[in-house]
Design a protein around this motif. Structure first.
Motif, PDB file in Angstrom:
ATOM      1  N   LYS A 207       0.824  -1.214   0.000  1.00 21.27           N
ATOM      2  CA  LYS A 207       0.000   0.000   0.000  1.00 21.27           C
ATOM      3  C   LYS A 207       0.859   1.266   0.000  1.00 21.27           C
ATOM      4  CE  LYS A 207      -1.551   1.282   3.889  1.00 21.27           C
ATOM      5  NZ  LYS A 207      -2.180   1.277   5.202  1.00 21.27           N
ATOM      6  N   GLY A 208       0.670   2.096  -1.035  1.00 24.62           N
ATOM      7  CA  GLY A 208       1.356   3.390  -1.063  1.00 24.62           C
ATOM      8  C   GLY A 208       2.852   3.338  -1.325  1.00 24.62           C
ATOM      9  N   LYS A 209       3.368   2.184  -1.730  1.00 22.77           N
ATOM     10  CA  LYS A 209       4.818   2.088  -1.963  1.00 22.77           C
ATOM     11  C   LYS A 209       5.125   2.277  -3.447  1.00 22.77           C
ATOM     12  CE  LYS A 209       5.859   0.373   2.276  1.00 22.77           C
ATOM     13  NZ  LYS A 209       5.246   1.431   3.077  1.00 22.77           N
ATOM     14  N   ASP A 210       6.270   2.918  -3.725  1.00 20.82           N
ATOM     15  CA  ASP A 210       6.700   3.111  -5.115  1.00 20.82           C
ATOM     16  C   ASP A 210       7.417   1.857  -5.585  1.00 20.82           C
ATOM     17  OD1 ASP A 210       5.798   5.720  -5.286  1.00 20.82           O
ATOM     18  OD2 ASP A 210       7.601   6.473  -4.304  1.00 20.82           O
TER      19      ASP A 210
ATOM     20  N   LYS B 292      -2.815   7.239   8.051  1.00 18.19           N
ATOM     21  CA  LYS B 292      -2.617   7.633   6.657  1.00 18.19           C
ATOM     22  C   LYS B 292      -2.034   9.050   6.577  1.00 18.19           C
ATOM     23  CE  LYS B 292      -2.627   6.659   2.519  1.00 18.19           C
ATOM     24  NZ  LYS B 292      -1.927   5.488   1.995  1.00 18.19           N
ATOM     25  N   GLU B 295       1.605   8.993   7.443  1.00 13.85           N
ATOM     26  CA  GLU B 295       2.343   8.370   6.352  1.00 13.85           C
ATOM     27  C   GLU B 295       2.534   9.348   5.188  1.00 13.85           C
ATOM     28  OE1 GLU B 295       0.766   4.315   5.527  1.00 13.85           O
ATOM     29  OE2 GLU B 295       1.147   4.907   3.458  1.00 13.85           O
ATOM     30  N   LYS B 299       6.041  11.097   3.695  1.00 15.81           N
ATOM     31  CA  LYS B 299       6.415  10.906   2.308  1.00 15.81           C
ATOM     32  C   LYS B 299       6.692  12.256   1.648  1.00 15.81           C
ATOM     33  CE  LYS B 299       5.091   7.275  -0.799  1.00 15.81           C
ATOM     34  NZ  LYS B 299       3.989   6.411  -1.172  1.00 15.81           N
ATOM     35  N   LYS B 303      10.728  12.154   2.149  1.00 18.06           N
ATOM     36  CA  LYS B 303      10.764  10.698   2.250  1.00 18.06           C
ATOM     37  C   LYS B 303      11.403  10.177   3.526  1.00 18.06           C
ATOM     38  CE  LYS B 303      10.110   9.885  -2.488  1.00 18.06           C
ATOM     39  NZ  LYS B 303       9.901   9.057  -3.511  1.00 18.06           N
TER      40      LYS B 303
END
Lengths: 322, 338
Positions: A207-210, B292, B295, B299, B303
């Motif tokens: 989930k949500g990872k590149d 969320k 997170e 990001k 990052k």
């Protein structure tokens, strides 16, 4: 010649690997743990000893990983005891140096590891759900009376995969039963299951990872061509399955052992004789406080080798005198 | 019927007020304890969380509540036969803007319905949306349950205020509540803690999850053991929280969730941390949003590695160990320490 032993004891499989100074794999073993990690390790050690007999390889370092890494570490005398994520990442970046994404699916764990320039920058593991891991596939194969080895090839024969709910293994199973009673063919159902598991993995763990190429897929489930194809379809990327995909954790542990030994110049390895020793694991409930911790005792010839499981640490420190 | 301190004191006995050692305990204990003591009551705190307490809580609580709420029931059960009064205030709003998680609002009712044989409960409603002096009015109401002496109540409020002020200061100096409580007892406020760990992590979560070593499976101690210095939401100054809150177009509805999100924004802008660990209880509704948001912030801001740890009734800490070890490894390798 110097060799380094890596042992990965997971929920389903126990893997042993011996690598040489350059990181080439000399011996690799994949055994089933069958709920007895100590026995599995001892069997594995016996096999490794046989394979090495006649060669001039001397074990100069040992590393353990997997969920039974502490236990195994005590039994064999490990120089390094590392978590699976680090071990898998080390192995993947060794075999595919420019790897950016590692997909790993094992018996009860699934993880994703993101690397950039050879360094782990992010990872995730499945939380409370085992849907999509090896043990679920095992269970389904047994239910359909198909050998797990044929699972992947069957999936590839499908012409129109059916839709299976992958959110939860219990729902997935009822969905599969429903589809099978409706008259869908085996390949279509199995292929649908592969798609569902990959979808679940990407939505849950990934989930949500590149996810960037090169993508390496490892762990026992990578043997399944159906899952591999489903990943390629879902990601739109080529998925590399390394030659030793099923023992990557052990390779990583061996490589970590190599660098650990380089620093301290000696090994704690107890030798292959450990496969003939009588290890006993027993447990008791500590009555010292209301936590009632389950303390595990590892003994060999009535001598306590290690103790763990307590929250306060009092049993751990009793290990020498105990 | 009111238990009168005067009568009890004449008998050479103090009214025993029970405070469960979880939920708002880590936010407010240094306020309530001196308050009740100055009123002439004896404060009894439930034992440190343990397996027996949690088992008891799981038995008593509705099935789908989160672990902290189940544990709270266990703490109440452990206290009920040892005290004259249980202090379970109905915390509606403690910042005057948003409310707490609905479970805090219904806490006294939930406990009363689930556990039998309870002593008298002080469940006064604390809702700071009613104005800035509401906290004192609330304390006055609570005080009147213990004594008729109005001067004594006012004196107790002042004493409590001072203790609470010292407590906040200790937190801002980088001490966790568990470290701050004994310092507060001794009445010393050491200079701000110097972080000398190899890496610095923001460990974000609700106080009752972070500072209860049983629930968090010793997370803070584990991190410390691996050479990590830890900062938490409680250590962020109020004006920085306010500044961070402006970054979001809209805030969340729940007090503690806002604190977690704002703290993440603060620490990320500060650029002093190497990573974030978000601790969340399995099944926590507000955390679906909080997690969320944290997170996404991590990001966006260059990052920064972010990991979430889910806590539940499990006692095996293998899962947490693996994740924490791998996360710390990742950060150390990134920094070139390993």
């Amino acid at each position: 010649m110097k060799g380094y032993l890596g042992i990965d004891v997971g929920s389903v499989s126990t893997n042993l690997v011996v690598i040489d100074e350059e990181g080439r794999v000399l011996v690799n073993l994949y055994l089933r743990t069958r709920g007895q990690p100590i026995k599995a390790v001892q069997d594995g050690m016996r096999h490794v000893e046989q394979e090495l007999s006649g060669s001039d390889i001397e074990i100069c370092g040992v590393g353990t990983t997997g969920s039974a890494r502490t236990l195994t570490g005590v039994i064999v005398g490990a120089d390094t005891v590392k978590n699976e994520i680090t071990a898998h990442a080390v192995a993947a970046s060794h075999l595919v140096p420019d790897v950016q994404t590692v997909l790993e699916i094992g018996g009860q764990d699934s993880k994703i590891i993101l690397l950039r320039d050879g360094i782990v920058v992010d990872f995730a593991m499945n939380t409370v759900c085992a849907a999509g891991t090896g043990s679920f596939l095992d269970h389904q194969a047994a239910r359909l009376n198909i050998a797990i080895e044929e699972f992947g090839t069957l999936a590839l024969q499908s012409t129109g995969p059916v839709r299976i709910a992958g959110r939860c293994s219990v729902f997935a199973e009822s969905d599969m039963i429903h589809k099978q009673q409706m008259g869908h063919t085996f390949p279509d159902i199995i292929s649908g299951l592969c798609d569902a598991l990959v979808r679940n993995y990407l939505n849950n763990v990934g989930k949500g990872k590149d996810i960037l190429s090169p993508v390496v897929f490892q762990g026992g489930v990578a043997a399944n061509a159906g899952i591999r194809a489903a990943f390629e379809k879902a990601l739109g990327l080529k998925v590399i399955v390394p030659e030793y995909f099923s023992v990557m954790g052990a390779i990583g542990a061996a490589m970590l052992a190599k660098s650990a030994v380089r620093e301290k110049q000696e090994t704690l390895f107890r030798g292959f004789a450990i496969s003939e020793m009588e290890y006993q694991a027993s447990s008791f409930e500590c009555q010292g406080c209301p936590n009632l911790c389950e303390i595990v005792n590892i003994t060999v010839d009535d001598e306590v080798l290690a103790r763990w499981g307590g929250r306060c640490g009092k049993w751990e420190t009793l290990r020498k005198t105990g | 019927m009111r238990l009168c301190v005067g009568d009890k004191e004449k008998e050479g006995d103090l009214v025993r007020v029970g405070i469960p050692r979880t939920l708002s305990f880590f936010t407010y204990y240094p306020l309530w304890k001196p308050f009740f003591e100055a009123l002439g009551a004896e404060v009894v705190v439930s034992p440190i969380s343990n397996k027996a307490l949690l088992d008891e809580g799981v038995r008593e609580t509705v099935n789908d509540a989160c672990v902290p709420i189940k544990l709270f029931h266990g703490h109440v059960a452990a206290l009920k036969d040892r005290v004259d009064i249980l202090f379970i205030p109905r915390l509606v709003s403690i910042d005057g803007k948003v409310t707490l998680c609905p479970k805090f609002l219904g806490l006294p009712d939930m406990v009363r319905c689930s556990i039998s044989g309870l002593p008298e409960i002080i469940e006064s409603r604390l809702d700071l949306k009613k104005g800035r002096f509401e906290l004192y009015r609330f304390m006055f109401r609570v005080g009147q349950r213990i004594t008729d002496n109005k001067l004594r109540i006012i004196g107790a409020i002042w004493r409590a205020r001072y203790s609470f002020y010292c407590y906040r200061k200790l937190l801002l100096h980088g001490f966790t509540p568990l470290e701050a409580f004994p310092l507060l007892e001794k009445g010393i406020i050491p200079p701000p803690k110097v972080n000398n760990g190899e890496i610095k992590l923001a460990v974000l979560g609700y106080p009752y999850a972070l500072y209860d070593d049983y629930v968090s499976v010793n997370l803070l101690k584990k991190l410390e053991g691996q050479g990590v210095s830890v900062v938490t939401p409680e250590m962020v100054p109020e004006q920085m929280m306010k500044k961070a809150s402006k970054k979001l177009p809209k805030n969340l509805f729940w007090y503690y969730s806002n604190r977690v999100v704002w703290a993440s924004i603060h620490y990320l802008q500060d650029k002093s941390i190497d990573g974030i660990i978000h601790v969340t209880a399995f099944g926590c509704g507000p955390d679906a949003m909080t997690n969320k948001l944290v997170e996404l912030e991590a990001k966006q801001q260059g990052k920064v590695p972010c990991m979430s740890i889910t806590i539940d009734e499990h006692t095996g800490d293998a899962g947490v160990d693996t994740r924490v070890e791998a996360f710390v490894d990742l950060l150390k390798r990134k920094k070139g320490i390993l």
